[in-house]
Design a protein around this motif. Sequence first.
Motif, PDB file in Angstrom:
ATOM      1  N   ALA A 170      12.249   3.572   5.589  1.00 24.31           N
ATOM      2  CA  ALA A 170      11.925   3.603   4.158  1.00 24.31           C
ATOM      3  C   ALA A 170      10.768   2.677   3.781  1.00 24.31           C
ATOM      4  O   ALA A 170       9.862   3.097   3.042  1.00 24.31           O
ATOM      5  CB  ALA A 170      13.171   3.278   3.333  1.00 24.31           C
ATOM      6  N   PRO A 171      10.722   1.405   4.242  1.00 28.40           N
ATOM      7  CA  PRO A 171       9.595   0.552   3.858  1.00 28.40           C
ATOM      8  C   PRO A 171       8.249   1.084   4.339  1.00 28.40           C
ATOM      9  O   PRO A 171       7.244   0.988   3.622  1.00 28.40           O
ATOM     10  CB  PRO A 171       9.930  -0.796   4.525  1.00 28.40           C
ATOM     11  N   LEU A 173       7.500   4.328   4.903  1.00 29.16           N
ATOM     12  CA  LEU A 173       7.185   5.515   4.112  1.00 29.16           C
ATOM     13  C   LEU A 173       6.665   5.124   2.731  1.00 29.16           C
ATOM     14  O   LEU A 173       5.719   5.737   2.210  1.00 29.16           O
ATOM     15  CB  LEU A 173       8.414   6.416   3.986  1.00 29.16           C
ATOM     16  N   GLN A 174       7.264   4.094   2.149  1.00 28.79           N
ATOM     17  CA  GLN A 174       6.798   3.620   0.844  1.00 28.79           C
ATOM     18  C   GLN A 174       5.390   3.044   0.953  1.00 28.79           C
ATOM     19  O   GLN A 174       4.530   3.302   0.095  1.00 28.79           O
ATOM     20  CB  GLN A 174       7.758   2.559   0.285  1.00 28.79           C
ATOM     21  N   ALA A 175       5.140   2.268   2.012  1.00 30.35           N
ATOM     22  CA  ALA A 175       3.802   1.686   2.222  1.00 30.35           C
ATOM     23  C   ALA A 175       2.753   2.783   2.374  1.00 30.35           C
ATOM     24  O   ALA A 175       1.647   2.691   1.824  1.00 30.35           O
ATOM     25  CB  ALA A 175       3.811   0.791   3.452  1.00 30.35           C
ATOM     26  N   SER A 177       2.896   5.836   1.163  1.00 28.60           N
ATOM     27  CA  SER A 177       2.706   6.486  -0.135  1.00 28.60           C
ATOM     28  C   SER A 177       1.756   5.687  -1.009  1.00 28.60           C
ATOM     29  O   SER A 177       0.867   6.252  -1.673  1.00 28.60           O
ATOM     30  CB  SER A 177       4.058   6.670  -0.838  1.00 28.60           C
ATOM     31  N   ILE A 178       1.911   4.379  -1.011  1.00 27.41           N
ATOM     32  CA  ILE A 178       1.029   3.503  -1.800  1.00 27.41           C
ATOM     33  C   ILE A 178      -0.394   3.571  -1.254  1.00 27.41           C
ATOM     34  O   ILE A 178      -1.371   3.692  -2.015  1.00 27.41           O
ATOM     35  CB  ILE A 178       1.563   2.057  -1.783  1.00 27.41           C
ATOM     36  N   HIS A 210       7.841  14.198   4.632  1.00 28.35           N
ATOM     37  CA  HIS A 210       7.058  13.203   3.894  1.00 28.35           C
ATOM     38  C   HIS A 210       5.558  13.411   4.069  1.00 28.35           C
ATOM     39  O   HIS A 210       4.788  13.264   3.109  1.00 28.35           O
ATOM     40  CB  HIS A 210       7.451  11.797   4.370  1.00 28.35           C
ATOM     41  N   PRO A 288       6.076  -3.320   1.201  1.00 30.96           N
ATOM     42  CA  PRO A 288       5.248  -2.101   1.287  1.00 30.96           C
ATOM     43  C   PRO A 288       3.857  -2.280   0.692  1.00 30.96           C
ATOM     44  O   PRO A 288       2.891  -1.682   1.183  1.00 30.96           O
ATOM     45  CB  PRO A 288       6.062  -1.067   0.515  1.00 30.96           C
ATOM     46  N   TYR A 289       3.741  -3.078  -0.373  1.00 30.04           N
ATOM     47  CA  TYR A 289       2.438  -3.284  -1.003  1.00 30.04           C
ATOM     48  C   TYR A 289       1.517  -4.109  -0.105  1.00 30.04           C
ATOM     49  O   TYR A 289       0.307  -3.841  -0.022  1.00 30.04           O
ATOM     50  CB  TYR A 289       2.603  -3.967  -2.366  1.00 30.04           C
TER      51      TYR A 289
END
Length: 345
Positions: A170-171, A173-175, A177-178, A210, A288-289
């Motif tokens: 999850a982290p 995938l979030q990174a 996406s950002i 994803h 993630p950011y």
Amino acid sequence: MVSMIVAFSGNLLGFFTLHAVHSYIALKKAIKEHPELREYDAVLITTSPHEFVRLGAWINRRYGLPFIADYRDSFDNRLLSRSFRPNWRERIGIYLKRHYHRQWMRNCSLLVSVSRPLLQVLTEELRVKDSVEVRNGFDPDLLTPDPAEIDRNYFRLIYSGRIYPHQDLAPFLQAMSIFLARLSSDEREQVRLAFYGVADRAHANTLNRHFGDRANVITARVSQDEIHRALAASCILLIFDYGQVGVYSGKLMEYAGMNRNILKVPSDSGVMDDLIHQGRFGMATSDPYEAADFLIQRFREWKRDGAPHCAPKTAVVEALSMSNQTARLANAIKAIVQERRAPKE
């Protein structure tokens, strides 16, 4: 039910890898028939399977040779997991493995493993005094760390090796996406990902869903040459937290020899993170950011210069080579052999 009874009966007798029992019997027979065995200086075994430790202990008892045990993993890797909560059946299995491994390791001259935290777990569990850390290392002759090999048309990210069901994507995938949201539509078309050896079907489906056509998710085995070509063409080498104490993974060692940026998401504040920071190999983070910022910076460098900036510490890379790591083991074995040969006062 029959197979469960057979397996449990084997465990009670100290056989935990039933498909290796035939090999154990055959090797034991061959050793008995080997006329010059007493002229050897020591016996070195690498586990798994468990039965190799049993065989090494038997050679030590029968022929009096110093016994060196190389554990590439724990005798039960579930003990390394931070989240493992064994049920009663699992507790029985772990008890039996611990009991027999302690018995086999009673006269062990040296315990070898891949990291200090893993050695600490093993020495406490197996009650062994002397140990040495020998990491997996990489073979520089098999790698092509030249930045000229990097693909100039696509900004490639690659993960090589299995992804296990318990690993948290999850982290990452979030990174991603950002990161992708910060690029223009034309720039997003330049990003490609590859995941080699994703055995877990749920993770494979998640990655395909994803990333769509942007990613190549490969569940089958591929050749080492293909993996190395893909690593050489990539800008970012990916690694995920295993959720286990003291695990480096062989892929991280190969990554370290590639002269490419490594991104590890999430972080585990463990040995892999320490190595990435120590060697200046890239970034390990659970934010993630922060990971997205890292990717943006590397992407801009790739667009401008043809390759992201990467300057790992030479001394750290050299120390991780297979020749340097095997030299550590060779020196430890040499000391044991010399002590055995020294005249008794």
